[in-house]
Design a protein around this motif. Structure first.
Motif, PDB file in Angstrom:
ATOM      1  N   SER A 193       0.836  -1.209   0.000  1.00  0.00           N
ATOM      2  CA  SER A 193       0.000   0.000   0.000  1.00  0.00           C
ATOM      3  C   SER A 193       0.864   1.248   0.000  1.00  0.00           C
ATOM      4  N   GLY A 194       2.099   1.125   0.495  1.00  0.00           N
ATOM      5  CA  GLY A 194       3.030   2.247   0.465  1.00  0.00           C
ATOM      6  C   GLY A 194       3.353   2.721  -0.941  1.00  0.00           C
ATOM      7  N   ALA A 195       2.965   1.948  -1.955  1.00  0.00           N
ATOM      8  CA  ALA A 195       3.099   2.407  -3.344  1.00  0.00           C
ATOM      9  C   ALA A 195       2.334   3.704  -3.565  1.00  0.00           C
ATOM     10  N   HIS A 196       1.362   3.963  -2.700  1.00  0.00           N
ATOM     11  CA  HIS A 196       0.578   5.197  -2.823  1.00  0.00           C
ATOM     12  C   HIS A 196       1.359   6.429  -2.375  1.00  0.00           C
ATOM     13  N   THR A 197       2.617   6.264  -2.084  1.00  0.00           N
ATOM     14  CA  THR A 197       3.468   7.425  -1.829  1.00  0.00           C
ATOM     15  C   THR A 197       3.793   8.160  -3.122  1.00  0.00           C
ATOM     16  N   ILE A 198       3.457   7.557  -4.264  1.00  0.00           N
ATOM     17  CA  ILE A 198       3.609   8.215  -5.566  1.00  0.00           C
ATOM     18  C   ILE A 198       2.286   8.115  -6.329  1.00  0.00           C
ATOM     19  N   ILE A 240      -1.892  11.446  -4.459  1.00  0.00           N
ATOM     20  CA  ILE A 240      -2.270  10.530  -3.378  1.00  0.00           C
ATOM     21  C   ILE A 240      -1.495  10.875  -2.109  1.00  0.00           C
ATOM     22  N   ASP A 241      -0.238  11.218  -2.280  1.00  0.00           N
ATOM     23  CA  ASP A 241       0.602  11.687  -1.168  1.00  0.00           C
ATOM     24  C   ASP A 241       0.609  13.212  -1.228  1.00  0.00           C
ATOM     25  N   VAL A 242       0.102  13.838  -0.206  1.00  0.00           N
ATOM     26  CA  VAL A 242      -0.089  15.288  -0.222  1.00  0.00           C
ATOM     27  C   VAL A 242       1.226  16.061  -0.154  1.00  0.00           C
ATOM     28  N   THR A 243       2.332  15.419   0.222  1.00  0.00           N
ATOM     29  CA  THR A 243       3.587  16.147   0.424  1.00  0.00           C
ATOM     30  C   THR A 243       4.604  15.955  -0.696  1.00  0.00           C
ATOM     31  N   THR A 244       4.941  14.698  -1.042  1.00  0.00           N
ATOM     32  CA  THR A 244       5.974  14.433  -2.060  1.00  0.00           C
ATOM     33  C   THR A 244       5.456  13.398  -3.060  1.00  0.00           C
ATOM     34  N   THR A 247       8.023  11.339  -5.299  1.00  0.00           N
ATOM     35  CA  THR A 247       9.174  10.716  -4.656  1.00  0.00           C
ATOM     36  C   THR A 247       8.723   9.498  -3.866  1.00  0.00           C
ATOM     37  N   PHE A 248       9.388   8.371  -4.095  1.00  0.00           N
ATOM     38  CA  PHE A 248       9.056   7.150  -3.371  1.00  0.00           C
ATOM     39  C   PHE A 248       9.739   7.221  -2.008  1.00  0.00           C
ATOM     40  N   ASP A 249       8.959   7.519  -0.975  1.00  0.00           N
ATOM     41  CA  ASP A 249       9.500   7.699   0.363  1.00  0.00           C
ATOM     42  C   ASP A 249       8.478   7.232   1.398  1.00  0.00           C
ATOM     43  N   THR A 250       8.626   7.668   2.639  1.00  0.00           N
ATOM     44  CA  THR A 250       7.721   7.229   3.704  1.00  0.00           C
ATOM     45  C   THR A 250       6.628   8.252   4.015  1.00  0.00           C
ATOM     46  N   ALA A 251       6.505   9.281   3.194  1.00  0.00           N
ATOM     47  CA  ALA A 251       5.525  10.330   3.484  1.00  0.00           C
ATOM     48  C   ALA A 251       4.098   9.789   3.515  1.00  0.00           C
ATOM     49  N   TYR A 252       3.815   8.759   2.741  1.00  0.00           N
ATOM     50  CA  TYR A 252       2.485   8.142   2.742  1.00  0.00           C
ATOM     51  C   TYR A 252       2.087   7.733   4.164  1.00  0.00           C
ATOM     52  N   MET A 281       5.960   2.156  12.371  1.00  0.00           N
ATOM     53  CA  MET A 281       7.337   1.726  12.139  1.00  0.00           C
ATOM     54  C   MET A 281       7.837   2.186  10.777  1.00  0.00           C
ATOM     55  N   TYR A 282       7.025   2.009   9.735  1.00  0.00           N
ATOM     56  CA  TYR A 282       7.430   2.454   8.394  1.00  0.00           C
ATOM     57  C   TYR A 282       7.619   3.972   8.360  1.00  0.00           C
ATOM     58  N   ARG A 283       6.797   4.664   9.103  1.00  0.00           N
ATOM     59  CA  ARG A 283       6.894   6.131   9.170  1.00  0.00           C
ATOM     60  C   ARG A 283       8.254   6.569   9.692  1.00  0.00           C
TER      61      ARG A 283
END
Length: 321
Positions: A193-198, A240-244, A247-252, A281-283
């Motif tokens: 689901s972290g794919a939604h960081t992009i 989907i990610d309001v911040t970045t 960029t594939f990161d932990t912002a999601y 933890m992922y955060r």
């Protein structure tokens, strides 16, 4: 040049994947499947994906989504790429795909280049798997060893696409069940689901979330309501990610902790349930998220069509030979 932190993350991914990859040989996939028959394959794919992502960063998320939506319907067999025919209605126009899956032209362009280098050798399914990995990595995410040797289906199923893919309004229980049906654990589900960081999403997929959900940040909902009215504007896009969003990161996961998940299904991962601890933890730890995401992508990439499914190496990803 990669930073020390980035090199450490890649090493962690490689070490964590080693036992998993060793077991893949039993299903006859191999990272070296094309080493002799198409040695330039991976460089061809990466170069094409790099060009596509440089032109439009959103395309990286689109190709990743394409891979997910292919694998969840009868395995990773490139059935999603097939156009409708007189004998079957394909997956492109299924409800979860019609207005959210794109990137077909990028895969077609890669296939053309690959055919010129090594004709009738590389499956469309393997091209999609490689392109998904490179899309993630080129946007700042981890890399991993892609197991290769998939073959392409001779048909597709719109009904299976309509029933096998979780939707943006899914509950946590539904998500766990649907991923579990594919042999993927709740941890795999949360990592994937972290794919939604992009990427971006159409207003119609998150309207209920910003107007009706209780567990939503009011400021975030108001921001999205500015471009997504209660009626009309269905095709309007929002990150989907309001911040970045590129960029594939932990912002999601940071967004989820702030009740700023764009989809109801996103926020279900952090809503007083079983996945809250993992989200936290992922955060905090990007390296853990990257390792888990890579492992889950390999597991998802191992989803195969049933043994009696007829397959081939398609020369054109849009149609059977």
């Amino acid at each position: 040049m990669a930073t020390a932190a980035a090199r450490c993350q890649l090493l962690l991914v490689a070490v964590a994947l080693a036992p998993l990859l060793a077991g893949v040989a039993g299903v006859q996939l191999s990272s070296r499947f094309y080493d002799r028959r198409c040695p330039k394959l991976q460089s061809i794919v990466r170069s094409a994906v790099a060009q596509a992502v440089a032109t439009e960063p959103r395309m990286g998320a689109s190709i990743l989504r394409l891979f997910f939506h292919d694998c969840f319907v009868n395995g990773c067999d490139a059935s999603i790429l097939l156009d409708d025919t007189a004998s079957f209605t394909g997956e492109k126009n299924a409800g979860p795909n019609a207005n959210s899956v794109r990137g077909y032209a990028v895969i077609d362009a890669i296939k053309t280049q690959v055919e010129a280098a090594c004709s009738a050798t590389v499956s469309c399914a393997d091209i999609v798997a490689l392109a998904a990995r490179d899309s993630v990595n080129l946007l700042g995410g981890p890399t991993w060893t892609v197991q290769l040797g998939r073959r392409d289906a001779l048909n597709a199923s719109q009904s299976a696409a309509n029933s096998n893919l979780p939707g943006p309004g899914s509950s946590l229980d539904t998500l766990i069940t649907m991923f579990g049906n594919k042999g993927l654990s709740p941890r795999d589900m949360t990592a994937l689901s972290g794919a939604h960081t992009i990427g971006q999403a159409r207003c119609t997929t998150f309207r209920d979330r910003i107007y009706s959900d209780a567990n939503v940040n009011a400021t975030f909902a108001a921001l999205r309501q500015q471009t997504c009215p209660q009626t009309g504007g269905d095709a309007t896009l929002a990150p989907i990610d309001v911040t970045t969003p590129d960029t594939f990161d932990t912002a999601y996961f940071e967004n989820l902790a702030s009740r700023q998940g764009l989809f109801h299904s996103d926020q279900e991962l952090y809503n007083g349930g079983s996945q809250d601890v993992l989200v936290r933890m992922y955060r905090r730890r990007a390296s853990t998220f990257f390792v888990d995401f890579a492992k889950a992508m390999v597991r998802m990439g191992n989803l195969a069509p049933s043994a009696d499914t007829p397959t081939e190496i398609r020369l054109d990803c849009k149609k059977i030979n």
